[in-house]
Design a protein around this motif. Sequence first.
Motif, mmCIF file in Angstrom:
data_model
loop_
_atom_site.group_PDB
_atom_site.id
_atom_site.type_symbol
_atom_site.label_atom_id
_atom_site.label_comp_id
_atom_site.label_asym_id
_atom_site.label_seq_id
_atom_site.Cartn_x
_atom_site.Cartn_y
_atom_site.Cartn_z
ATOM 1 N N LEU A 124 1.001 -1.097 0.007
ATOM 2 C CA LEU A 124 0.085 0.135 -0.145
ATOM 3 C C LEU A 124 0.777 1.027 -0.118
ATOM 4 C CD1 LEU A 124 -2.767 1.324 0.341
ATOM 5 C CD2 LEU A 124 -2.445 1.488 2.839
ATOM 6 N N GLU A 125 0.749 2.002 -0.901
ATOM 7 C CA GLU A 125 1.777 3.127 -1.177
ATOM 8 C C GLU A 125 0.876 4.484 -0.782
ATOM 9 O OE1 GLU A 125 4.111 5.961 -4.367
ATOM 10 O OE2 GLU A 125 2.326 4.405 -5.089
ATOM 11 N N ILE A 126 1.122 5.378 0.101
ATOM 12 C CA ILE A 126 0.560 6.453 0.421
ATOM 13 C C ILE A 126 1.383 7.571 -0.287
ATOM 14 C CG2 ILE A 126 -0.161 8.145 2.315
ATOM 15 C CD1 ILE A 126 -0.289 5.653 4.376
ATOM 16 N N ASP A 127 0.566 8.348 -1.101
ATOM 17 C CA ASP A 127 1.119 9.389 -1.968
ATOM 18 C C ASP A 127 0.046 10.493 -2.121
ATOM 19 O OD1 ASP A 127 2.961 10.753 -3.608
ATOM 20 O OD2 ASP A 127 2.275 9.759 -5.300
ATOM 21 N N ASN A 128 0.536 11.791 -1.437
ATOM 22 C CA ASN A 128 -0.385 12.947 -1.528
ATOM 23 C C ASN A 128 -1.797 12.658 -0.898
ATOM 24 O OD1 ASN A 128 1.776 14.700 -2.470
ATOM 25 N ND2 ASN A 128 1.243 13.709 -4.482
ATOM 26 N N GLY A 129 -1.856 11.851 -0.066
ATOM 27 C CA GLY A 129 -3.335 11.739 0.624
ATOM 28 C C GLY A 129 -4.078 10.382 0.134
ATOM 29 N N ALA A 176 5.892 2.836 -11.734
ATOM 30 C CA ALA A 176 6.179 3.423 -12.732
ATOM 31 C C ALA A 176 5.171 3.507 -13.861
ATOM 32 C CB ALA A 176 7.545 2.839 -13.269
ATOM 33 N N GLU A 177 4.119 2.478 -14.035
ATOM 34 C CA GLU A 177 3.165 2.150 -14.807
ATOM 35 C C GLU A 177 2.229 3.479 -14.740
ATOM 36 O OE1 GLU A 177 1.675 -1.663 -15.140
ATOM 37 O OE2 GLU A 177 3.796 -2.561 -15.896
ATOM 38 N N ARG A 178 1.981 3.338 -13.297
ATOM 39 C CA ARG A 178 0.857 4.517 -12.919
ATOM 40 C C ARG A 178 1.203 6.016 -13.238
ATOM 41 N NH1 ARG A 178 1.040 5.012 -7.172
ATOM 42 N NH2 ARG A 178 1.372 7.270 -7.536
ATOM 43 N N ARG A 179 2.529 6.229 -12.917
ATOM 44 C CA ARG A 179 3.117 7.608 -13.030
ATOM 45 C C ARG A 179 3.088 7.956 -14.531
ATOM 46 N NH1 ARG A 179 7.724 7.901 -8.381
ATOM 47 N NH2 ARG A 179 6.229 8.317 -6.596
ATOM 48 N N ILE A 180 3.326 6.986 -15.424
ATOM 49 C CA ILE A 180 3.431 7.293 -16.930
ATOM 50 C C ILE A 180 1.785 7.520 -17.209
ATOM 51 C CG2 ILE A 180 3.587 6.420 -19.215
ATOM 52 C CD1 ILE A 180 6.147 4.610 -18.015
ATOM 53 N N GLU A 181 0.894 6.765 -16.741
ATOM 54 C CA GLU A 181 -0.232 7.087 -17.230
ATOM 55 C C GLU A 181 -0.992 8.621 -16.741
ATOM 56 O OE1 GLU A 181 -2.521 3.869 -15.536
ATOM 57 O OE2 GLU A 181 -1.737 2.325 -16.911
#
Length: 226
Positions: free
Chosen positions: A183-188, A205-210
């Motif tokens: 579980l990654e917590i990123d900006n709330g 990485a895939e999510r950030r590209i999207e």
Amino acid sequence: IGGSGSGKSTMLRCINFLEKYNSGEVLVNGRLIGYGTDDFGNYIPLPSHIIQKDLRDVCMVFQQFNLWPHYCVLENVYKPLVITKKMPLNVAKEIAVRALTKVGMSHKQEAYPSQLSGGQQKRVALAGVLVRPSDLLILDEPTNHMDNETVAWLEQYLKQRKGALMMVTHDRYFFDRVINRTLEIDNGTGYLYTGNYSLFLEKRAERRIEEASAAKKLNNIYRKEL
């Protein structure tokens, strides 16, 4: 996992009812525990005896150990058994001694937390977990202050243990060998991935590209409209 200050430890404390959360719910097997909401969305605490019953099945090892400074090592381990489990004193002491032996701290039974190193305090905290089997074990940075031998022991213990484990850690190698969901917590916002740290890096990485692609598309629309 998440960056410093993203709320990892706070979330663990909310699950264990050490912090009151402002929104959301904690459910165990679909059953709401801790806090509920009324018909208007206002948060209301459930009766304390219900919370205490739920907490009997939860154990937590804190990042800063949280040992009682006025109790010796042995007392820190057996006192909770006497207080929460109503266990006879002699039985609780025997169980505590066995747990301290497992973590290599039997020779420090009479020492106080202030006389121990960070790694030794972490071992005592883990001994406290060993004597209280739980459905959910929460660990906040469990490998901090540990030598390689203790980390290896903890890894084997967690692999053999029955029950759920929730852990915050920056030790990616330990993470890779023990964890099966991330579980990654990123900006709330929370992003849940099935897999260990290596798989998480790929999926993130895939999510950030999207996300970058979507943001670029949105900016193009904005410029066109402007």
